[in-house]
Design a protein around this motif. Sequence first.
Motif, PDB file in Angstrom:
ATOM      1  N   GLY B 465      33.421  41.109  24.449  1.00  0.00           N
ATOM      2  CA  GLY B 465      32.418  40.333  23.720  1.00  0.00           C
ATOM      3  C   GLY B 465      31.631  39.408  24.643  1.00  0.00           C
ATOM      4  N   ARG B 466      32.096  39.267  25.889  1.00  0.00           N
ATOM      5  CA  ARG B 466      31.395  38.375  26.823  1.00  0.00           C
ATOM      6  C   ARG B 466      30.021  38.956  27.173  1.00  0.00           C
ATOM      7  NH1 ARG B 466      35.368  36.545  31.580  1.00  0.00           N
ATOM      8  NH2 ARG B 466      33.546  35.300  32.110  1.00  0.00           N
ATOM      9  N   THR B 467      29.128  38.051  27.594  1.00  0.00           N
ATOM     10  CA  THR B 467      27.746  38.488  27.797  1.00  0.00           C
ATOM     11  C   THR B 467      27.358  38.495  29.263  1.00  0.00           C
ATOM     12  OG1 THR B 467      27.000  36.224  27.496  1.00  0.00           O
ATOM     13  CG2 THR B 467      27.005  37.636  25.547  1.00  0.00           C
ATOM     14  N   ILE B 468      26.391  39.353  29.561  1.00  0.00           N
ATOM     15  CA  ILE B 468      25.886  39.454  30.919  1.00  0.00           C
ATOM     16  C   ILE B 468      24.725  38.480  31.067  1.00  0.00           C
ATOM     17  CG2 ILE B 468      24.702  40.978  32.548  1.00  0.00           C
ATOM     18  CD1 ILE B 468      26.427  43.246  31.351  1.00  0.00           C
ATOM     19  N   CYS B 469      24.958  37.402  31.803  1.00  0.00           N
ATOM     20  CA  CYS B 469      23.929  36.406  32.095  1.00  0.00           C
ATOM     21  C   CYS B 469      24.510  35.478  33.159  1.00  0.00           C
ATOM     22  CB  CYS B 469      23.548  35.616  30.835  1.00  0.00           C
ATOM     23  SG  CYS B 469      24.905  34.661  30.161  1.00  0.00           S
ATOM     24  N   PHE B 470      23.707  34.577  33.670  1.00  0.00           N
ATOM     25  CA  PHE B 470      24.162  33.766  34.790  1.00  0.00           C
ATOM     26  C   PHE B 470      25.282  32.809  34.399  1.00  0.00           C
ATOM     27  CE2 PHE B 470      19.865  34.969  36.207  1.00  0.00           C
ATOM     28  CZ  PHE B 470      20.231  35.647  37.358  1.00  0.00           C
ATOM     29  N   ASP B 471      25.382  32.451  33.101  1.00  0.00           N
ATOM     30  CA  ASP B 471      26.391  31.471  32.699  1.00  0.00           C
ATOM     31  C   ASP B 471      27.712  32.113  32.292  1.00  0.00           C
ATOM     32  OD1 ASP B 471      24.515  29.493  33.083  1.00  0.00           O
ATOM     33  OD2 ASP B 471      23.665  29.849  31.089  1.00  0.00           O
ATOM     34  N   ASP B 472      27.732  33.432  32.112  1.00  0.00           N
ATOM     35  CA  ASP B 472      28.988  34.075  31.757  1.00  0.00           C
ATOM     36  C   ASP B 472      29.350  35.094  32.828  1.00  0.00           C
ATOM     37  OD1 ASP B 472      31.208  34.957  30.520  1.00  0.00           O
ATOM     38  OD2 ASP B 472      30.271  35.641  28.666  1.00  0.00           O
ATOM     39  N   LEU B 473      28.950  36.333  32.656  1.00  0.00           N
ATOM     40  CA  LEU B 473      29.217  37.339  33.673  1.00  0.00           C
ATOM     41  C   LEU B 473      27.941  37.545  34.490  1.00  0.00           C
ATOM     42  CD1 LEU B 473      31.087  39.880  31.355  1.00  0.00           C
ATOM     43  CD2 LEU B 473      32.146  38.499  33.148  1.00  0.00           C
ATOM     44  N   ALA B 474      27.878  36.885  35.653  1.00  0.00           N
ATOM     45  CA  ALA B 474      26.700  37.039  36.502  1.00  0.00           C
ATOM     46  C   ALA B 474      26.846  38.318  37.306  1.00  0.00           C
ATOM     47  CB  ALA B 474      26.580  35.845  37.435  1.00  0.00           C
ATOM     48  N   THR B 475      25.754  39.006  37.520  1.00  0.00           N
ATOM     49  CA  THR B 475      25.835  40.249  38.291  1.00  0.00           C
ATOM     50  C   THR B 475      24.518  40.551  38.979  1.00  0.00           C
ATOM     51  OG1 THR B 475      26.074  42.643  38.123  1.00  0.00           O
ATOM     52  CG2 THR B 475      25.310  41.512  36.145  1.00  0.00           C
ATOM     53  N   GLY B 476      24.622  41.181  40.132  1.00  0.00           N
ATOM     54  CA  GLY B 476      23.449  41.688  40.809  1.00  0.00           C
ATOM     55  C   GLY B 476      22.990  42.994  40.177  1.00  0.00           C
ATOM     56  N   GLY B 477      23.820  43.536  39.297  1.00  0.00           N
ATOM     57  CA  GLY B 477      23.388  44.737  38.585  1.00  0.00           C
ATOM     58  C   GLY B 477      24.399  45.861  38.492  1.00  0.00           C
ATOM     59  N   ALA B 478      25.532  45.747  39.207  1.00  0.00           N
ATOM     60  CA  ALA B 478      26.484  46.860  39.184  1.00  0.00           C
ATOM     61  C   ALA B 478      27.412  46.756  37.985  1.00  0.00           C
ATOM     62  CB  ALA B 478      27.306  46.880  40.467  1.00  0.00           C
ATOM     63  N   VAL B 479      27.530  47.846  37.250  1.00  0.00           N
ATOM     64  CA  VAL B 479      28.482  47.929  36.145  1.00  0.00           C
ATOM     65  C   VAL B 479      29.242  49.242  36.301  1.00  0.00           C
ATOM     66  CG1 VAL B 479      28.759  48.092  33.647  1.00  0.00           C
ATOM     67  CG2 VAL B 479      26.970  46.632  34.592  1.00  0.00           C
ATOM     68  N   MET B 480      30.548  49.144  36.506  1.00  0.00           N
ATOM     69  CA  MET B 480      31.358  50.362  36.643  1.00  0.00           C
ATOM     70  C   MET B 480      32.311  50.439  35.459  1.00  0.00           C
ATOM     71  SD  MET B 480      32.523  49.986  40.570  1.00  0.00           S
ATOM     72  CE  MET B 480      31.421  50.133  41.960  1.00  0.00           C
ATOM     73  N   VAL B 481      32.311  51.603  34.819  1.00  0.00           N
ATOM     74  CA  VAL B 481      33.140  51.773  33.630  1.00  0.00           C
ATOM     75  C   VAL B 481      34.368  52.607  34.000  1.00  0.00           C
ATOM     76  CG1 VAL B 481      33.163  52.618  31.261  1.00  0.00           C
ATOM     77  CG2 VAL B 481      31.023  51.778  32.248  1.00  0.00           C
ATOM     78  N   PHE B 482      35.551  52.138  33.571  1.00  0.00           N
ATOM     79  CA  PHE B 482      36.779  52.876  33.848  1.00  0.00           C
ATOM     80  C   PHE B 482      37.522  53.155  32.541  1.00  0.00           C
ATOM     81  CE2 PHE B 482      36.080  50.092  37.585  1.00  0.00           C
ATOM     82  CZ  PHE B 482      35.802  51.084  38.513  1.00  0.00           C
ATOM     83  N   ASP B 483      37.956  54.381  32.337  1.00  0.00           N
ATOM     84  CA  ASP B 483      38.701  54.677  31.116  1.00  0.00           C
ATOM     85  C   ASP B 483      40.204  54.499  31.353  1.00  0.00           C
ATOM     86  OD1 ASP B 483      39.791  56.954  32.239  1.00  0.00           O
ATOM     87  OD2 ASP B 483      38.336  58.313  31.338  1.00  0.00           O
ATOM     88  N   GLN B 484      41.012  54.814  30.328  1.00  0.00           N
ATOM     89  CA  GLN B 484      42.429  54.436  30.421  1.00  0.00           C
ATOM     90  C   GLN B 484      43.211  55.295  31.406  1.00  0.00           C
ATOM     91  OE1 GLN B 484      41.182  56.173  27.911  1.00  0.00           O
ATOM     92  NE2 GLN B 484      42.682  57.519  26.974  1.00  0.00           N
ATOM     93  N   HIS B 485      42.594  56.360  31.937  1.00  0.00           N
ATOM     94  CA  HIS B 485      43.321  57.198  32.889  1.00  0.00           C
ATOM     95  C   HIS B 485      43.216  56.684  34.317  1.00  0.00           C
ATOM     96  CE1 HIS B 485      43.870  59.929  29.634  1.00  0.00           C
ATOM     97  NE2 HIS B 485      42.571  60.066  29.462  1.00  0.00           N
TER      98      HIS B 485
END
Lengths: 181, 633
Positions: B465-485
């Motif tokens: 539920g957390r948000t992508i922005c400078f005050d919560d999850l700051a990022t240069g742009g990389a988002v990597m998704v990992f599944d349960q395996h």
Amino acid sequence: MAKPKVATTSLCGCFGCHMSLLDIDERILELVDLVEFDRSPINDIKSIEHPVDIGLVEGGCANEDNVRVLQEFRRQCKVLVSVGDCATNGGLPSLRNLVPLEECLREAYLDGPTVHNDSGRIPDDEEIPLLLSRVKPCHEIVEVDYHLPGCPPSADAFWAAITALLEGHAPELPYLLCKYD
Amino acid sequence: MSAVRDEAVHEICARFGNDATRLLDVVRAINQRLDCIDGEAMEAIAEALHLTRADVEGVVSFYSFLSTRPHGNIVIRLCDDVIDKMKGADEIASEFEHALGIRVGETTPDGRISLTTTSCIGMSDQAPAALVNDVVLPRLSLSEVRRVVRLLQAHPDGTDLRSLLVDSYGGGNNAHDLVRSAVDNSIRQAGPVLFGHMERGAALRKALALSPVEVIRVVKASRLRGRGGGGFPTGVKWEHTRGGQDERYVVCNADEGEPGTFKDRVLLTERADLVFEGMTIAGYAIGAGHGVLYLRAEYAYLREYLEHVLRERRQAGLLGTGLGGRKAFEFDIRIQMGAGAYICGEETALIESMEGKRGQPRLKPPFPASHGYLDKPTCVNNVETYCCAARILEQGAPWFSALGSKASTGTKLLSVSGDCKRPGVYEVPFGISVRELLGLCDGTGAAAVQIGGPSGRMVPPSEFGRTICFDDLATGGAVMVFDQHRDLLEIASEFLRFFIHESCGYCTPCRVGNSLLKERLDRIRAGHGSTDDVGYLRDLSATIAATSRCGLGWTSPNPVLSTLDGFPGQYERRLRDASYSLEEDTREARLIRNGRANGRGSSEGGSAAETTGVDGSDRERREATDVSGEAKR
């Protein structure tokens, strides 16, 4: 109330830590008043028959006998302390980890320049404990509650640690007790 | 040979005006011409540029695209980041090894083709990928590997690799005559700021109608913050860089090296005009005459195209002298190529690298705004930041600040990769939740999401539920998704391997600490860890973060810290598994006692070697040294 029991042992160590423990000098009288010694090289008792409060282990594990003794300590000791650099890191004996086990044995019993071994064999009597592939610190084999650093830990470090444990709180060593130069 | 070498060195050094600050360009060109920079070449370069041999060797040994040992004229670089490995990079590597008959790190016997690995090349949305010199090979399959090797082996030296290897082009400008690349843009969601309709020069004209101070006021009013991940207010940075009589510089940081980031690749391909426009506006605002775009070596395939856009802009009167009818304003941009070093994405390391030195970060302060490139005031911004700045001047600050959240205005371009059905770039308003983003990219089975690349945070499902922005999850742009395996500790360990490789080596906490961290983490992964080791990981992480000299070391323990925080079970499970086996630990000694060394029972010795997994050569060696002795008893 019965006095708390303390057990000590030396696994793959040089007994230097035990010598350092004896360096607490006249405080040993105070210690004997405070605790009862169970299995220890100091009183030459060979096994722990009943649970004890504090176990001090010097030396790491280099052979199967070390492992069995250590496991017995873990079973019987409420608080287990790794004492000195061999117990906490493997120490000097672990230098052999850089050389394959068989090469170590060959160098010691067959190929070394000063070896006189007419049998031409590596000693293999069943009474001799088997070596582990690598020398290990105690906490890689059983859970260890505290580590007392030093080669050896100073008498004052021993004193500080044992008295703190007897008083029922975690030992905290001031900088001077961990300063070795 | 030495005559050829000396001539090449002299010619190339002269081409760059025997200017020591252009050393990086010099060594890149020489490396390309001679296939290596050996000791004598380094001596010759040092003499021509009035440097010491150590200066030159320091630079040559620093960058991974430069080599002191001869390599083939063709270098195949396999991307070995986490996402590529998830998508089968290891199988691709063995297929290349098999087809070429060499191992990774070697050169074919005829000296033509070298095979090596490299950190993320910015193609995580189309992994596994590799570079053959400048040519990108995305979406590799085993049959594609065989095709590429066959073509490379059949064609003589000097063939244009792009024409040889690329048989179909990606969309948009990837099919442009000067790009001709198989790379896909994979723009999954186009937003109003970066991918809205734009007209070349419109933003610049509006900017030039204002005074420089007014331009800065507009940028400040938009509350634009740096898109590289740091989030420093852009207008404030420009203001600090402005003023005084000194020469000053505008630098665009296109050294997009954070594994899993590839958004700048897409902007440079599709929005090059917007990038240059933003740089020009910055130049006008701060009073600079020169701009430099520092392009990472992995994106060399875009260089010709970018040079072409610069030429067009000069012809259109958007670069050069007398811009917008203002005699006093002239501005031009050159492209500086990098040579393969993640740390150069740090702004002071980038400046060092532009000056022809090792990419080692400087101590701050002083900040680049007062002492930057060539010790002059310099404004360094990310590719995306310049794009936003141009759009703000074109559309107005209120338009921009109406998008996104209060403290993080505008949109953000995210590079999404990993276990989702729709990897690619997404332009989303700031304030989007991780869960919403997973909905967009169809990664609903995610068990963990790494936000911000290895130096960012591994986010557990409970925090989606957390948000992508400078005050919560700051990022240069990389988002990597990992599944349960996926094994998250393996991923953390891979991230540490990356940092160990990319550490510049200047300060001890980072150079040594990260290696110790990985060693201890790997011990836990192998089931040999104790609870003490977890405490050790935390202590050491804190030390590294507190005592390192730059952002690499401040953030390199994050893979460990964020998995410890978000996924403690991953550690505990392994600690519980740590049951000790005396049987296993004495097996080797038992085998020695029962046979091999004392010359008993060959069958036992044989099976012994198999069960301990001793490889063949080792076994032969041991058997050869067997002492013949009588059987005991």
